[in-house]
Design an enzyme around this catalytic site. Sequence first.
Site, PDB file in Angstrom:
ATOM      1  N   TYR A 125       0.823  -1.207   0.000  1.00  0.00           N
ATOM      2  CA  TYR A 125       0.000   0.000   0.000  1.00  0.00           C
ATOM      3  C   TYR A 125       0.855   1.255   0.000  1.00  0.00           C
ATOM      4  O   TYR A 125       2.078   1.187   0.171  1.00  0.00           O
ATOM      5  CB  TYR A 125      -0.963  -0.008   1.196  1.00  0.00           C
ATOM      6  CG  TYR A 125      -0.317   0.297   2.530  1.00  0.00           C
ATOM      7  CD1 TYR A 125       0.526  -0.615   3.148  1.00  0.00           C
ATOM      8  CD2 TYR A 125      -0.521   1.515   3.164  1.00  0.00           C
ATOM      9  CE1 TYR A 125       1.134  -0.323   4.361  1.00  0.00           C
ATOM     10  CE2 TYR A 125       0.077   1.821   4.375  1.00  0.00           C
ATOM     11  CZ  TYR A 125       0.900   0.891   4.967  1.00  0.00           C
ATOM     12  OH  TYR A 125       1.509   1.196   6.159  1.00  0.00           O
TER      13      TYR A 125
ATOM     14  N   ARG B  40       8.034   4.094  -4.796  1.00  0.00           N
ATOM     15  CA  ARG B  40       8.157   3.168  -3.671  1.00  0.00           C
ATOM     16  C   ARG B  40       7.134   2.047  -3.811  1.00  0.00           C
ATOM     17  O   ARG B  40       7.422   0.883  -3.515  1.00  0.00           O
ATOM     18  CB  ARG B  40       7.979   3.911  -2.344  1.00  0.00           C
ATOM     19  CG  ARG B  40       8.225   3.014  -1.135  1.00  0.00           C
ATOM     20  CD  ARG B  40       8.240   3.774   0.161  1.00  0.00           C
ATOM     21  NE  ARG B  40       6.956   4.390   0.456  1.00  0.00           N
ATOM     22  CZ  ARG B  40       6.755   5.236   1.457  1.00  0.00           C
ATOM     23  NH1 ARG B  40       7.750   5.563   2.263  1.00  0.00           N
ATOM     24  NH2 ARG B  40       5.560   5.756   1.674  1.00  0.00           N
TER      25      ARG B  40
ATOM     26  N   ARG C  99      -8.364 -21.638   0.088  1.00  0.00           N
ATOM     27  CA  ARG C  99      -7.260 -20.957   0.753  1.00  0.00           C
ATOM     28  C   ARG C  99      -6.016 -21.845   0.753  1.00  0.00           C
ATOM     29  O   ARG C  99      -6.088 -23.033   1.055  1.00  0.00           O
ATOM     30  CB  ARG C  99      -7.679 -20.684   2.206  1.00  0.00           C
ATOM     31  CG  ARG C  99      -6.605 -20.054   3.060  1.00  0.00           C
ATOM     32  CD  ARG C  99      -7.083 -19.934   4.514  1.00  0.00           C
ATOM     33  NE  ARG C  99      -6.100 -19.288   5.348  1.00  0.00           N
ATOM     34  CZ  ARG C  99      -5.073 -19.914   5.913  1.00  0.00           C
ATOM     35  NH1 ARG C  99      -4.895 -21.214   5.753  1.00  0.00           N
ATOM     36  NH2 ARG C  99      -4.222 -19.230   6.667  1.00  0.00           N
TER      37      ARG C  99
ATOM     38  N   HIS D 163      -1.418 -21.285   1.201  1.00  0.00           N
ATOM     39  CA  HIS D 163      -0.367 -20.285   1.419  1.00  0.00           C
ATOM     40  C   HIS D 163       0.334 -19.894   0.121  1.00  0.00           C
ATOM     41  O   HIS D 163       0.560 -18.728  -0.139  1.00  0.00           O
ATOM     42  CB  HIS D 163       0.670 -20.804   2.416  1.00  0.00           C
ATOM     43  CG  HIS D 163       0.184 -20.776   3.842  1.00  0.00           C
ATOM     44  ND1 HIS D 163       1.011 -20.628   4.912  1.00  0.00           N
ATOM     45  CD2 HIS D 163      -1.067 -20.869   4.354  1.00  0.00           C
ATOM     46  CE1 HIS D 163       0.313 -20.625   6.035  1.00  0.00           C
ATOM     47  NE2 HIS D 163      -0.962 -20.791   5.714  1.00  0.00           N
TER      48      HIS D 163
ATOM     49  N   GLU E 261      12.871   2.652  13.719  1.00  0.00           N
ATOM     50  CA  GLU E 261      11.897   3.692  13.337  1.00  0.00           C
ATOM     51  C   GLU E 261      10.659   3.524  14.207  1.00  0.00           C
ATOM     52  O   GLU E 261      10.562   2.595  15.010  1.00  0.00           O
ATOM     53  CB  GLU E 261      11.518   3.538  11.865  1.00  0.00           C
ATOM     54  CG  GLU E 261      10.860   2.206  11.546  1.00  0.00           C
ATOM     55  CD  GLU E 261      10.491   2.020  10.077  1.00  0.00           C
ATOM     56  OE1 GLU E 261      10.350   3.017   9.359  1.00  0.00           O
ATOM     57  OE2 GLU E 261      10.330   0.852   9.673  1.00  0.00           O
TER      58      GLU E 261
HETATM   59  C1  LIG Z   1       6.847   2.067   9.522  1.00  0.00           C
HETATM   60  C2  LIG Z   1       6.859   3.406   8.864  1.00  0.00           C
HETATM   61  N1  LIG Z   1       7.990   4.108   8.826  1.00  0.00           N
HETATM   62  C3  LIG Z   1       8.051   5.333   8.264  1.00  0.00           C
HETATM   63  C4  LIG Z   1       6.920   5.914   7.699  1.00  0.00           C
HETATM   64  C5  LIG Z   1       7.013   7.279   7.070  1.00  0.00           C
HETATM   65  O1  LIG Z   1       6.965   7.180   5.670  1.00  0.00           O
HETATM   66  P1  LIG Z   1       6.456   8.396   4.774  1.00  0.00           P
HETATM   67  O2  LIG Z   1       7.313   9.572   5.132  1.00  0.00           O
HETATM   68  O3  LIG Z   1       6.708   7.935   3.385  1.00  0.00           O
HETATM   69  O4  LIG Z   1       5.028   8.605   5.084  1.00  0.00           O
HETATM   70  C6  LIG Z   1       5.716   5.202   7.689  1.00  0.00           C
HETATM   71  C7  LIG Z   1       4.522   5.789   7.089  1.00  0.00           C
HETATM   72  O5  LIG Z   1       3.441   5.299   7.180  1.00  0.00           O
HETATM   73  C8  LIG Z   1       5.681   3.917   8.279  1.00  0.00           C
HETATM   74  O6  LIG Z   1       4.544   3.190   8.291  1.00  0.00           O
END
Ligand SMILES: Cc1ncc(COP(=O)(O)O)c(C=O)c1O
Length: 277
Positions: free
Chosen positions: A31, A50, A100, A102, A178
Amino acid sequence: MLVFYNGKILDLESVAISPFDRAFQFGDGVYEVIRYYPSEFFKSELHINRLKNSLKEVGIPYNNCDSIESNLNELIKLNNLTDEVSIGYIQISRGYHIPRRHYFDDGMEPTVFMYVEKYPARLEEMTNGVKIGLEEDIRWLRCNIKATSLLANILTRNKAVRKELSEIVWHRNGIITEGTQTNIFFVKNGELFTPLLSNFILPGVTRRVVLDLCGKNGIPFTERNITIDELTKSDEIFLTSTTAEVTPVIEIEGTNVKDLKPGPISRILQKEYSKLY
Ligand SMILES: Cc1ncc(COP(=O)(O)O)c(C=O)c1O
Protein backbone atom coordinates in the site's frame (compact mmCIF):
# COMPACT_ATOMS: atom_id res chain seq x y z
CA MET A 1 -17.89 7.97 -0.53
CA LEU A 2 -16.71 7.22 -4.04
CA VAL A 3 -13.76 4.87 -4.28
CA PHE A 4 -11.64 3.18 -6.93
CA TYR A 5 -12.00 -0.58 -7.11
CA ASN A 6 -10.40 -2.71 -9.84
CA GLY A 7 -10.51 -0.05 -12.54
CA LYS A 8 -13.91 1.42 -11.69
CA ILE A 9 -15.16 4.32 -9.60
CA LEU A 10 -17.88 2.98 -7.32
CA ASP A 11 -19.89 3.84 -4.25
CA LEU A 12 -18.09 2.33 -1.27
CA GLU A 13 -21.23 0.29 -0.47
CA SER A 14 -21.10 -1.51 -3.81
CA VAL A 15 -17.50 -2.75 -3.42
CA ALA A 16 -17.46 -6.49 -2.73
CA ILE A 17 -14.04 -8.00 -2.05
CA SER A 18 -13.80 -11.76 -1.76
CA PRO A 19 -13.15 -13.17 1.73
CA PHE A 20 -10.66 -15.38 -0.14
CA ASP A 21 -8.67 -12.30 -1.13
CA ARG A 22 -5.12 -12.88 0.05
CA ALA A 23 -4.98 -9.45 1.71
CA PHE A 24 -7.90 -10.52 3.93
CA GLN A 25 -6.48 -13.97 4.67
CA PHE A 26 -2.75 -13.28 4.84
CA GLY A 27 -2.15 -9.53 4.63
CA ASP A 28 -0.66 -10.35 1.21
CA GLY A 29 -0.59 -6.90 -0.33
CA VAL A 30 1.20 -3.57 -0.44
CA TYR A 31 0.00 0.00 0.00
CA GLU A 32 0.82 3.69 -0.09
CA VAL A 33 -0.48 6.83 1.58
CA ILE A 34 -0.01 10.14 -0.25
CA ARG A 35 -0.87 13.57 1.13
CA TYR A 36 -2.99 15.90 -0.93
CA TYR A 37 -2.36 19.59 -0.32
CA PRO A 38 -4.70 21.62 -2.50
CA SER A 39 -4.34 21.24 -5.33
CA GLU A 40 -1.83 18.42 -5.80
CA PHE A 41 -0.72 15.08 -4.43
CA PHE A 42 2.58 15.78 -2.65
CA LYS A 43 5.70 14.00 -3.92
CA SER A 44 3.51 11.52 -5.74
CA GLU A 45 6.37 10.35 -7.94
CA LEU A 46 8.40 9.25 -4.90
CA HIS A 47 5.37 7.42 -3.47
CA ILE A 48 4.55 5.69 -6.76
CA ASN A 49 8.17 4.63 -7.17
CA ARG A 50 8.16 3.17 -3.67
CA LEU A 51 4.90 1.36 -4.49
CA LYS A 52 6.45 -0.07 -7.65
CA ASN A 53 9.38 -1.26 -5.56
CA SER A 54 7.10 -2.86 -2.94
CA LEU A 55 5.17 -4.63 -5.74
CA LYS A 56 8.42 -5.89 -7.24
CA GLU A 57 9.76 -7.09 -3.89
CA VAL A 58 6.68 -9.25 -3.26
CA GLY A 59 6.11 -10.22 -6.92
CA ILE A 60 2.65 -8.69 -7.46
CA PRO A 61 2.20 -7.73 -11.12
CA TYR A 62 0.37 -4.41 -11.54
CA ASN A 63 1.05 -2.42 -14.68
CA ASN A 64 -1.15 0.62 -14.09
CA CYS A 65 0.90 2.42 -11.45
CA ASP A 66 1.36 5.36 -13.78
CA SER A 67 -2.42 6.00 -13.76
CA ILE A 68 -2.67 6.09 -9.96
CA GLU A 69 -2.17 9.83 -9.61
CA SER A 70 -4.96 10.60 -12.10
CA ASN A 71 -7.21 8.01 -10.40
CA LEU A 72 -6.63 9.78 -7.08
CA ASN A 73 -7.20 13.22 -8.56
CA GLU A 74 -10.48 12.02 -9.96
CA LEU A 75 -11.49 10.73 -6.53
CA ILE A 76 -10.59 14.09 -4.97
CA LYS A 77 -12.87 15.88 -7.42
CA LEU A 78 -15.74 13.40 -7.15
CA ASN A 79 -15.66 13.49 -3.34
CA ASN A 80 -15.56 17.33 -3.22
CA LEU A 81 -12.16 17.48 -1.54
CA THR A 82 -10.44 19.78 -4.03
CA ASP A 83 -9.85 22.47 -1.38
CA GLU A 84 -9.19 20.19 1.60
CA VAL A 85 -5.91 18.82 2.96
CA SER A 86 -6.50 15.10 2.44
CA ILE A 87 -4.84 11.74 1.93
CA GLY A 88 -5.05 9.19 -0.83
CA TYR A 89 -4.76 5.50 0.11
CA ILE A 90 -3.80 2.88 -2.47
CA GLN A 91 -3.83 -0.83 -1.72
CA ILE A 92 -2.88 -3.60 -4.12
CA SER A 93 -3.30 -7.17 -2.97
CA ARG A 94 -2.20 -10.29 -4.79
CA GLY A 95 -5.82 -11.16 -5.53
CA TYR A 96 -7.89 -14.19 -4.54
CA HIS A 97 -8.13 -17.92 -5.09
CA ILE A 98 -10.31 -20.67 -3.69
CA PRO A 99 -9.49 -22.75 -1.71
CA ARG A 100 -7.26 -20.96 0.75
CA ARG A 101 -3.63 -21.97 0.52
CA HIS A 102 -0.37 -20.28 1.42
CA TYR A 103 1.47 -20.51 -1.90
CA PHE A 104 0.33 -18.53 -4.89
CA ASP A 105 0.29 -18.86 -8.67
CA ASP A 106 2.07 -16.47 -10.99
CA GLY A 107 -0.08 -14.08 -12.99
CA MET A 108 -2.93 -13.68 -10.51
CA GLU A 109 -5.24 -10.71 -11.01
CA PRO A 110 -4.44 -8.17 -8.24
CA THR A 111 -7.20 -6.48 -6.23
CA VAL A 112 -6.78 -2.71 -6.41
CA PHE A 113 -8.50 -0.33 -4.03
CA MET A 114 -8.08 3.43 -3.58
CA TYR A 115 -9.90 6.00 -1.52
CA VAL A 116 -9.38 9.59 -0.43
CA GLU A 117 -10.38 11.30 2.79
CA LYS A 118 -10.01 14.66 4.46
CA TYR A 119 -6.93 14.64 6.72
CA PRO A 120 -5.99 18.01 8.23
CA ALA A 121 -2.52 18.74 9.65
CA ARG A 122 -1.99 17.70 13.29
CA LEU A 123 -1.10 21.23 14.30
CA GLU A 124 -1.16 20.72 18.06
CA GLU A 125 1.39 17.89 17.91
CA MET A 126 3.55 19.68 15.36
CA THR A 127 3.61 22.86 17.43
CA ASN A 128 3.98 21.52 20.97
CA GLY A 129 5.77 18.23 20.36
CA VAL A 130 4.85 14.71 21.45
CA LYS A 131 5.68 12.02 23.96
CA ILE A 132 6.95 8.67 22.67
CA GLY A 133 7.99 5.27 24.02
CA LEU A 134 10.84 2.92 23.11
CA GLU A 135 10.49 -0.82 22.57
CA GLU A 136 12.31 -3.78 21.04
CA ASP A 137 11.39 -4.09 17.34
CA ILE A 138 9.13 -7.14 16.96
CA ARG A 139 8.74 -7.00 13.16
CA TRP A 140 10.02 -9.25 10.38
CA LEU A 141 13.23 -8.45 8.50
CA ARG A 142 11.75 -6.85 5.35
CA CYS A 143 10.54 -3.57 6.81
CA ASN A 144 11.62 -1.69 3.66
CA ILE A 145 8.51 -3.12 1.94
CA LYS A 146 5.29 -1.17 2.59
CA ALA A 147 3.23 -4.30 3.15
CA THR A 148 -0.36 -4.48 4.40
CA SER A 149 0.66 -7.20 6.87
CA LEU A 150 1.06 -4.75 9.76
CA LEU A 151 0.26 -6.85 12.83
CA ALA A 152 3.40 -5.81 14.72
CA ASN A 153 2.82 -2.15 13.84
CA ILE A 154 -0.81 -2.09 14.88
CA LEU A 155 -0.25 -3.96 18.17
CA THR A 156 2.56 -1.59 19.09
CA ARG A 157 0.64 1.46 17.93
CA ASN A 158 -2.36 0.36 19.94
CA LYS A 159 -0.16 0.04 23.01
CA ALA A 160 1.11 3.60 22.42
CA VAL A 161 -2.43 4.97 22.26
CA ARG A 162 -3.42 3.13 25.47
CA LYS A 163 -0.42 4.70 27.22
CA GLU A 164 -1.24 8.13 25.80
CA LEU A 165 1.96 8.16 23.77
CA SER A 166 1.97 9.58 20.26
CA GLU A 167 4.30 6.91 18.93
CA ILE A 168 6.51 4.01 19.94
CA VAL A 169 9.96 3.95 18.36
CA TRP A 170 11.56 0.58 17.95
CA HIS A 171 15.15 -0.60 18.36
CA ARG A 172 16.90 -3.83 17.46
CA ASN A 173 19.45 -4.80 20.10
CA GLY A 174 19.81 -1.18 21.15
CA ILE A 175 20.05 0.26 17.61
CA ILE A 176 17.16 2.60 16.77
CA THR A 177 15.10 1.60 13.72
CA GLU A 178 11.90 3.69 13.34
CA GLY A 179 8.44 4.33 14.74
CA THR A 180 5.33 2.29 13.98
CA GLN A 181 4.32 4.92 11.41
CA THR A 182 7.26 7.33 11.33
CA ASN A 183 10.99 7.73 10.74
CA ILE A 184 13.12 9.32 13.45
CA PHE A 185 15.82 12.02 13.48
CA PHE A 186 17.88 13.62 16.22
CA VAL A 187 20.11 16.67 16.49
CA LYS A 188 23.37 16.85 18.43
CA ASN A 189 25.60 19.93 18.35
CA GLY A 190 23.88 21.34 15.26
CA GLU A 191 24.18 18.12 13.22
CA LEU A 192 21.24 15.95 12.24
CA PHE A 193 21.33 12.13 12.45
CA THR A 194 18.91 9.49 11.18
CA PRO A 195 19.16 5.70 10.83
CA LEU A 196 20.59 4.70 7.48
CA LEU A 197 18.34 2.92 4.97
CA SER A 198 18.30 -0.87 5.26
CA ASN A 199 15.83 -3.72 5.33
CA PHE A 200 15.06 -2.68 8.94
CA ILE A 201 13.25 0.56 8.06
CA LEU A 202 10.80 1.97 5.55
CA PRO A 203 12.45 4.45 3.17
CA GLY A 204 10.14 7.29 4.17
CA VAL A 205 9.27 9.85 1.52
CA THR A 206 9.21 12.56 4.20
CA ARG A 207 12.62 11.37 5.43
CA ARG A 208 13.96 11.84 1.89
CA VAL A 209 12.37 15.29 1.56
CA VAL A 210 13.77 16.38 4.96
CA LEU A 211 17.29 15.25 4.02
CA ASP A 212 17.02 17.17 0.74
CA LEU A 213 15.93 20.24 2.71
CA CYS A 214 18.98 19.84 4.97
CA GLY A 215 21.18 19.83 1.88
CA LYS A 216 19.55 23.01 0.56
CA ASN A 217 19.64 24.80 3.92
CA GLY A 218 23.20 23.94 4.92
CA ILE A 219 22.18 21.66 7.82
CA PRO A 220 24.83 18.93 8.17
CA PHE A 221 23.39 15.41 8.39
CA THR A 222 24.60 11.83 8.74
CA GLU A 223 22.73 8.59 8.04
CA ARG A 224 24.12 5.89 10.31
CA ASN A 225 23.31 3.48 13.14
CA ILE A 226 22.05 5.29 16.24
CA THR A 227 22.08 3.82 19.74
CA ILE A 228 19.40 4.36 22.41
CA ASP A 229 22.05 6.03 24.50
CA GLU A 230 22.78 8.62 21.78
CA LEU A 231 19.10 9.28 21.24
CA THR A 232 18.56 10.02 24.91
CA LYS A 233 21.43 12.55 24.87
CA SER A 234 20.04 14.52 21.91
CA ASP A 235 19.48 18.27 21.73
CA GLU A 236 16.39 17.77 19.54
CA ILE A 237 14.40 14.79 18.30
CA PHE A 238 11.68 14.69 15.68
CA LEU A 239 9.56 12.18 13.78
CA THR A 240 8.64 12.37 10.10
CA SER A 241 5.87 10.91 7.98
CA THR A 242 3.40 11.86 5.28
CA THR A 243 0.80 12.74 7.92
CA ALA A 244 3.06 13.80 10.84
CA GLU A 245 5.29 15.93 8.53
CA VAL A 246 8.01 17.06 11.00
CA THR A 247 6.77 16.44 14.56
CA PRO A 248 9.10 17.28 17.48
CA VAL A 249 9.52 14.82 20.37
CA ILE A 250 9.63 16.32 23.87
CA GLU A 251 9.60 13.23 26.07
CA ILE A 252 10.65 9.57 25.86
CA GLU A 253 8.88 7.38 28.37
CA GLY A 254 11.19 5.63 30.81
CA THR A 255 14.27 7.73 29.96
CA ASN A 256 15.81 10.99 31.13
CA VAL A 257 14.39 12.74 28.03
CA LYS A 258 11.66 14.69 29.81
CA ASP A 259 11.89 18.35 29.01
CA LEU A 260 13.10 18.57 25.42
CA LYS A 261 11.72 21.55 23.56
CA PRO A 262 10.97 21.66 19.85
CA GLY A 263 14.37 23.05 18.79
CA PRO A 264 15.60 25.44 16.10
CA ILE A 265 16.46 22.79 13.51
CA SER A 266 13.02 21.15 13.88
CA ARG A 267 11.43 24.56 13.41
CA ILE A 268 13.51 25.42 10.32
CA LEU A 269 12.66 22.07 8.74
CA GLN A 270 8.95 22.41 9.55
CA LYS A 271 8.92 25.82 7.92
CA GLU A 272 10.89 24.75 4.84
CA TYR A 273 8.74 21.64 4.48
CA SER A 274 5.52 23.67 4.54
CA LYS A 275 6.89 25.92 1.78
CA LEU A 276 6.98 22.88 -0.52
CA TYR A 277 3.19 22.55 -0.67
C1 LIG B 1 6.85 2.07 9.52
C2 LIG B 1 6.86 3.41 8.86
N1 LIG B 1 7.99 4.11 8.83
C3 LIG B 1 8.05 5.33 8.26
C4 LIG B 1 6.92 5.91 7.70
C5 LIG B 1 7.01 7.28 7.07
O1 LIG B 1 6.97 7.18 5.67
P1 LIG B 1 6.46 8.40 4.77
O2 LIG B 1 7.31 9.57 5.13
O3 LIG B 1 6.71 7.94 3.38
O4 LIG B 1 5.03 8.60 5.08
C6 LIG B 1 5.72 5.20 7.69
C7 LIG B 1 4.52 5.79 7.09
O5 LIG B 1 3.44 5.30 7.18
C8 LIG B 1 5.68 3.92 8.28
O6 LIG B 1 4.54 3.19 8.29
